[in-house]
Scaffold this motif. Structure first.
Motif, PDB file in Angstrom:
ATOM      1  N   GLY A   1       0.839  -1.200   0.000  1.00  0.00           N
ATOM      2  CA  GLY A   1       0.000   0.000   0.000  1.00  0.00           C
ATOM      3  C   GLY A   1       0.872   1.246   0.000  1.00  0.00           C
ATOM      4  O   GLY A   1       2.100   1.153   0.103  1.00  0.00           O
ATOM      5  N   SER A   2       0.240   2.404  -0.103  1.00  0.00           N
ATOM      6  CA  SER A   2       1.040   3.628  -0.154  1.00  0.00           C
ATOM      7  C   SER A   2       1.506   4.061   1.234  1.00  0.00           C
ATOM      8  O   SER A   2       2.561   4.689   1.365  1.00  0.00           O
ATOM      9  N   THR A   3       0.746   3.727   2.273  1.00  0.00           N
ATOM     10  CA  THR A   3       1.113   4.195   3.615  1.00  0.00           C
ATOM     11  C   THR A   3       2.515   3.748   4.051  1.00  0.00           C
ATOM     12  O   THR A   3       3.277   4.578   4.554  1.00  0.00           O
TER      13      THR A   3
ATOM     14  N   MET B   1       1.407  -9.716   4.197  1.00  0.00           N
ATOM     15  CA  MET B   1       0.005  -9.889   4.604  1.00  0.00           C
ATOM     16  C   MET B   1      -0.873 -10.523   3.545  1.00  0.00           C
ATOM     17  O   MET B   1      -1.774 -11.292   3.836  1.00  0.00           O
ATOM     18  N   ASP B   2      -0.633 -10.141   2.291  1.00  0.00           N
ATOM     19  CA  ASP B   2      -1.624 -10.517   1.284  1.00  0.00           C
ATOM     20  C   ASP B   2      -1.059 -10.456  -0.131  1.00  0.00           C
ATOM     21  O   ASP B   2       0.057  -9.969  -0.350  1.00  0.00           O
TER      22      ASP B   2
ATOM     23  N   TYR C   1       1.883  -7.705  -5.251  1.00  0.00           N
ATOM     24  CA  TYR C   1       2.571  -7.356  -4.001  1.00  0.00           C
ATOM     25  C   TYR C   1       3.982  -7.956  -3.958  1.00  0.00           C
ATOM     26  O   TYR C   1       4.854  -7.437  -3.266  1.00  0.00           O
TER      27      TYR C   1
ATOM     28  N   GLY D   1      -1.224  -1.634   7.287  1.00  0.00           N
ATOM     29  CA  GLY D   1      -1.892  -0.369   7.020  1.00  0.00           C
ATOM     30  C   GLY D   1      -3.363  -0.579   7.368  1.00  0.00           C
ATOM     31  O   GLY D   1      -3.728  -1.591   7.975  1.00  0.00           O
ATOM     32  N   VAL D   2      -4.198   0.351   6.974  1.00  0.00           N
ATOM     33  CA  VAL D   2      -5.634   0.167   7.195  1.00  0.00           C
ATOM     34  C   VAL D   2      -6.389   0.739   6.000  1.00  0.00           C
ATOM     35  O   VAL D   2      -5.992   1.782   5.456  1.00  0.00           O
ATOM     36  N   GLY D   3      -7.418   0.040   5.578  1.00  0.00           N
ATOM     37  CA  GLY D   3      -8.237   0.538   4.472  1.00  0.00           C
ATOM     38  C   GLY D   3      -9.217   1.598   4.961  1.00  0.00           C
ATOM     39  O   GLY D   3      -9.439   1.738   6.169  1.00  0.00           O
TER      40      GLY D   3
ATOM     41  N   HIS E   1     -10.423  -2.107   7.009  1.00  0.00           N
ATOM     42  CA  HIS E   1      -9.869  -3.457   6.841  1.00  0.00           C
ATOM     43  C   HIS E   1      -8.361  -3.466   7.089  1.00  0.00           C
ATOM     44  O   HIS E   1      -7.679  -2.483   6.828  1.00  0.00           O
TER      45      HIS E   1
ATOM     46  N   ALA F   1      -4.955  -5.938   6.203  1.00  0.00           N
ATOM     47  CA  ALA F   1      -4.630  -6.883   5.119  1.00  0.00           C
ATOM     48  C   ALA F   1      -5.815  -6.811   4.154  1.00  0.00           C
ATOM     49  O   ALA F   1      -6.199  -5.710   3.767  1.00  0.00           O
ATOM     50  N   PHE F   2      -6.446  -7.937   3.794  1.00  0.00           N
ATOM     51  CA  PHE F   2      -7.655  -7.835   2.978  1.00  0.00           C
ATOM     52  C   PHE F   2      -8.846  -8.384   3.766  1.00  0.00           C
ATOM     53  O   PHE F   2      -9.754  -8.992   3.204  1.00  0.00           O
TER      54      PHE F   2
ATOM     55  N   THR G   1     -12.947  -1.273  -1.672  1.00  0.00           N
ATOM     56  CA  THR G   1     -11.516  -1.564  -1.788  1.00  0.00           C
ATOM     57  C   THR G   1     -11.083  -1.546  -3.257  1.00  0.00           C
ATOM     58  O   THR G   1     -10.021  -1.004  -3.596  1.00  0.00           O
TER      59      THR G   1
ATOM     60  N   ASN H   1      -8.277   0.931  -4.631  1.00  0.00           N
ATOM     61  CA  ASN H   1      -7.037   0.399  -5.203  1.00  0.00           C
ATOM     62  C   ASN H   1      -6.937   0.595  -6.718  1.00  0.00           C
ATOM     63  O   ASN H   1      -5.889   0.353  -7.310  1.00  0.00           O
TER      64      ASN H   1
ATOM     65  N   ARG I   1      -6.608   3.193  -8.225  1.00  0.00           N
ATOM     66  CA  ARG I   1      -5.623   4.229  -8.564  1.00  0.00           C
ATOM     67  C   ARG I   1      -4.292   3.620  -9.014  1.00  0.00           C
ATOM     68  O   ARG I   1      -3.509   4.265  -9.691  1.00  0.00           O
TER      69      ARG I   1
ATOM     70  N   LYS J   1      -8.424   8.134   6.293  1.00  0.00           N
ATOM     71  CA  LYS J   1      -8.364   7.038   7.271  1.00  0.00           C
ATOM     72  C   LYS J   1      -9.009   7.433   8.601  1.00  0.00           C
ATOM     73  O   LYS J   1      -9.050   6.649   9.548  1.00  0.00           O
TER      74      LYS J   1
HETATM   75  C1  GLP Z   1      -4.950  -2.610   0.508  1.00  0.00           C
HETATM   76  C2  GLP Z   1      -4.063  -3.589   1.262  1.00  0.00           C
HETATM   77  C3  GLP Z   1      -3.993  -3.240   2.738  1.00  0.00           C
HETATM   78  C4  GLP Z   1      -3.676  -1.766   2.899  1.00  0.00           C
HETATM   79  C5  GLP Z   1      -4.791  -0.947   2.310  1.00  0.00           C
HETATM   80  C6  GLP Z   1      -4.564   0.544   2.439  1.00  0.00           C
HETATM   81  O1  GLP Z   1      -6.284  -2.962   0.505  1.00  0.00           O
HETATM   82  N1  GLP Z   1      -4.466  -4.931   1.146  1.00  0.00           N
HETATM   83  O2  GLP Z   1      -2.993  -4.036   3.347  1.00  0.00           O
HETATM   84  O3  GLP Z   1      -3.537  -1.466   4.268  1.00  0.00           O
HETATM   85  O4  GLP Z   1      -4.855  -1.266   0.919  1.00  0.00           O
HETATM   86  O5  GLP Z   1      -3.663   0.987   1.500  1.00  0.00           O
HETATM   87  P1  GLP Z   1      -3.004   2.417   1.443  1.00  0.00           P
HETATM   88  O6  GLP Z   1      -1.889   2.392   2.430  1.00  0.00           O
HETATM   89  O7  GLP Z   1      -2.521   2.554   0.050  1.00  0.00           O
HETATM   90  O8  GLP Z   1      -4.057   3.391   1.810  1.00  0.00           O
END
Ligand code: GLP
Length: 263
Positions: free
Chosen positions: A42-44, A71-72, A85, A137-139, A143, A145-146, A166, A170, A172, A208
């Protein structure tokens, strides 16, 4: 739960990288006693990875005796696909550090046997004695992971269907084309993450804020799976000010006060 509030995303990245480096060094890993890290994409976490690379280049940290579990992974993307990933981890972290390829574990989204792939992943984690520090990170919908809303809070590694929220978020990374985003992924479960000795969640940006409100101030619920962190004995959220926008001023003040002298 600890909540560390930093001014901006750079300060979050800095803190997270230093914390990870501190934990690894403190552990004094060896070949037979490796430090086990759970890792997100993820970008975070990008800033954290960039800072860890700098710490490695400055000889302040080594990953020689670190074992990682991601994670995924999306289903149907080859490891060479720029949005897989596998590719993300290689390009943003692994190719710059001294981690041994055999110590890297990422779920195979091209497998024909999801059940076996997931069971083997859990078994590999168990075989090294479990994860010391799981970073995530967190969606926007809370969420981790997924583990989309309504995932079992005791879930293990498995296949999940992604929600439209999601897929939209994603897209983007897929030329903003919803049809290019995989609709399914393999992911560790909430139970898998919570088995780690310590869990560190990174959250930056206004988008977030709702997830943090539900994760920190509301009850534990499968609707916002990040909220299960409340029941972990060593859960940390490190976030920037923007991500605290939907927390009450009292909550923000409390954490700023109690964490003011802590690492
Ligand atoms: C995806 C990943 C998550 C990640 C989330 C947030 O869905 N599976 O692990 O935390 O995106 O991504 P971002 O950090 O880009 O906001």
């Amino acid at each position: 739960m600890r909540v560390i509030i930093k001014n901006d995303k750079d300060a979050v990245a800095d803190w997270a990288a230093n914390y990870v480096a501190f934990r690894i060094k403190e552990f004094k890993p060896t070949r037979t006693k490796p430090f086990v890290l759970g890792l997100p994409t993820g970008s975070t976490p990008l800033g954290m990875y960039a800072n860890l690379i700098k710490l490695f280049q400055a000889h302040k940290i080594s990953f020689e005796n670190v074992v990682t579990f991601n994670m995924d992974e999306y289903i149907g993307l080859e490891p060479s696909h720029p949005q897989s990933y596998h590719y993300f981890m290689q390009e943003n972290f692994f190719k710059y550090i001294d981690i041994k390829p055999e110590n890297i574990h990422i779920l195979d989204g091209m497998t024909k046997n999801y059940m076996k792939e997931c069971a083997d992943f859990e078994a590999a984690m168990k075989a090294v004695g479990g994860v010391h520090l799981f970073i995530g990170g967190v969606g926007e919908d809370g969420h981790i992971a997924f583990n989309e809303p309504f995932s079992s809070l005791q879930s293990r590694t498995r296949i999940k269907t992604l929600t439209q929220s999601t897929i939209r978020a994603n897209s983007r990374f897929f030329d903003h084309d919803l049809s290019k985003v995989p609709t399914q992924a393999l992911t560790v479960g909430i139970g898998t993450i919570m088995d780690a000795k310590e869990v560190l969640i990174l959250a930056t940006g206004k988008n977030k804020a709702k997830a943090l409100h539900h994760g920190i101030e509301e009850g534990v619920s499968h609707v916002w799976t990040v909220s299960e962190l409340q029941r972990h004995p060593h859960g940390i959220i490190v976030c920037d000010k923007e991500a605290t926008d939907e927390l009450s001023p009292e909550t923000v003040e409390y954490f700023l006060d109690i964490e003011r002298n802590n690492f």
